[in-house]
Design an enzyme around this catalytic site. Structure first.
Site, short mmCIF file in Angstrom:
data_model
loop_
_atom_site.label_atom_id
_atom_site.label_comp_id
_atom_site.label_asym_id
_atom_site.label_seq_id
_atom_site.Cartn_x
_atom_site.Cartn_y
_atom_site.Cartn_z
N LYS A 25 -49.52 10.36 -44.86
CA LYS A 25 -50.10 11.49 -45.64
C LYS A 25 -49.69 11.46 -47.11
O LYS A 25 -49.15 12.44 -47.64
CB LYS A 25 -49.71 12.82 -45.00
CG LYS A 25 -50.26 12.98 -43.57
CD LYS A 25 -50.02 14.36 -43.01
CE LYS A 25 -50.51 14.51 -41.58
NZ LYS A 25 -49.74 13.75 -40.58
O1 LIG Z 1 -54.47 17.14 -38.80
C1 LIG Z 1 -53.53 16.47 -38.38
C2 LIG Z 1 -53.12 15.31 -38.99
C3 LIG Z 1 -52.13 14.58 -38.42
N1 LIG Z 1 -51.53 14.99 -37.29
C4 LIG Z 1 -50.47 14.11 -36.74
O2 LIG Z 1 -50.90 13.63 -35.46
C5 LIG Z 1 -49.83 13.65 -34.54
C6 LIG Z 1 -50.15 14.63 -33.43
O3 LIG Z 1 -49.17 14.59 -32.42
P1 LIG Z 1 -49.35 15.31 -31.00
O4 LIG Z 1 -48.07 15.07 -30.32
O5 LIG Z 1 -50.51 14.63 -30.31
O6 LIG Z 1 -49.62 16.74 -31.27
C7 LIG Z 1 -48.58 14.03 -35.33
O7 LIG Z 1 -47.98 12.84 -35.80
C8 LIG Z 1 -49.13 14.80 -36.50
O8 LIG Z 1 -48.35 14.71 -37.67
C9 LIG Z 1 -51.93 16.14 -36.68
O9 LIG Z 1 -51.41 16.55 -35.62
N2 LIG Z 1 -52.94 16.85 -37.24
#
Ligand SMILES: O=c1ccn([C@@H]2O[C@H](COP(=O)(O)O)[C@@H](O)[C@H]2O)c(=O)[nH]1
Length: 279
Positions: free
Chosen positions: A95
């Site tokens: 990001k």
């Molecule tokens: O909008 C967003 C952008 C990035 N993320 C990232 O994805 C994973 C989600 O992890 P889960 O365990 O599946 O919830 C995490 O690394 C976030 O930083 C997001 O969730 N939403």
């Protein structure tokens, strides 16, 4: 091969699934690993092995490696390298977003061929202005890499900025998508996936329709977190991305990773994630 071609090829083989590599402390504990750089490396490599035949992409979460300092970064380098060797598309969730001159350095760090942290794509933030991303866009095009611009993120706080109105009455997210589409059109005519994708969470409800955001002719790959631990599933995939489902790269981290520590357990969880969403 450019990023769109790489992704399309890999999706054809292994489906529209991306596995997040998020070595949270509680997951390390569940896997019987201590909190250390060596452990996050082990965690990541096992996840890569499980994903190799079952997913299109992996998405390491940079923050969870940065916690361990230089050794954590070295672990991330190795995981990115091994994932690319295994034929997985690597999306580094980092990001980044900064003024143009600094953005150029971030781009070199992740999108240069042969860089220690080379990835196929990275996540970037457009909130210093879409134009500030231009050095990263230029390098991505030059090196056949991809960017995923935060458009409509999956978290509940996202709408306060992303769905705010710009001068012409459209939302910030619509502005971001239109700029991504413009770049993609100039590179590949929008008939294929271009270098600039969009992050759009599966948790955003009817936000695309409400804001009149059209992703169908934007040449974008849609990186969609929000599945699994954040609550979205097959219904959300169909409702949120009505008409553009084939552009979605569905991403989940914790809901898959909780099925470790064995590679077999992880592989099964990835297969189930894919079949629950796409069959
Ligand atoms: O909008 C967003 C952008 C990035 N993320 C990232 O994805 C994973 C989600 O992890 P889960 O365990 O599946 O919830 C995490 O690394 C976030 O930083 C997001 O969730 N939403």
């Amino acid at each position: 091969m450019n990023y769109g071609e790489l992704l399309e090829k890999r999706i054809e083989r292994a489906g529209q699934v991306c596995v997040g590599i998020d070595p949270h402390p509680n997951l390390l504990k569940k896997w019987g690993l201590e909190q250390s750089a060596a452990s996050v490396e082990e965690f990541g490599l096992r996840t890569v092995e499980a994903a190799a035949d079952n997913a299109a992409a992996v998405k390491p979460q940079s923050a969870l490696f940065e916690c361990y300092g230089s050794k954590g970064i070295a672990a991330l380098e190795r995981i990115l390298h091994e994932a690319r060797q295994a034929g997985l598309v690597t999306i580094l969730d980092v990001k980044r977003g900064d003024i143009g001159s600094t953005m150029a350095a971030y781009a070199r760090a992740y999108l240069s061929v042969g860089a220690p942290l080379e990835a196929d794509a990275i996540t970037v933030s457009p909130y210093l202005g879409f134009g500030s991303l231009q050095p990263a866009i230029d390098l991505a095009i030059e090196n056949g890499k991809g960017l995923y611009v935060l458009g409509l993120t999956s978290n509940p706080e996202g709408p306060e900025i992303q769905q705010a109105k710009t001068k012409n009455g459209d939302s910030v997210a619509k502005y971001v998508v239109e700029h991504a589409a413009k770049v993609n059109k100039s590179v590949c005519g929008n008939s294929h996936i271009g270098p600039v994708g969009i992050v759009a969470g599966a948790t955003i409800g009817d936000a695309l329709a409400r804001q009149n955001i059209n992703l169908s002719n934007a040449g974008v790959s849609i990186l969609s977190p929000g599945f699994g631990a954040q609550g979205a599933g097959k219904q959300e995939l169909a409702r949120v991305f009505n008409g553009v489902q084939e552009k979605v790269l569905a991403s989940a981290s914790r809901s898959i990773l909780m099925n470790g520590p064995t590679v077999g357990g992880l592989a099964l969880a990835i297969q189930n994630f894919r079949s629950q969403l796409f069959e």
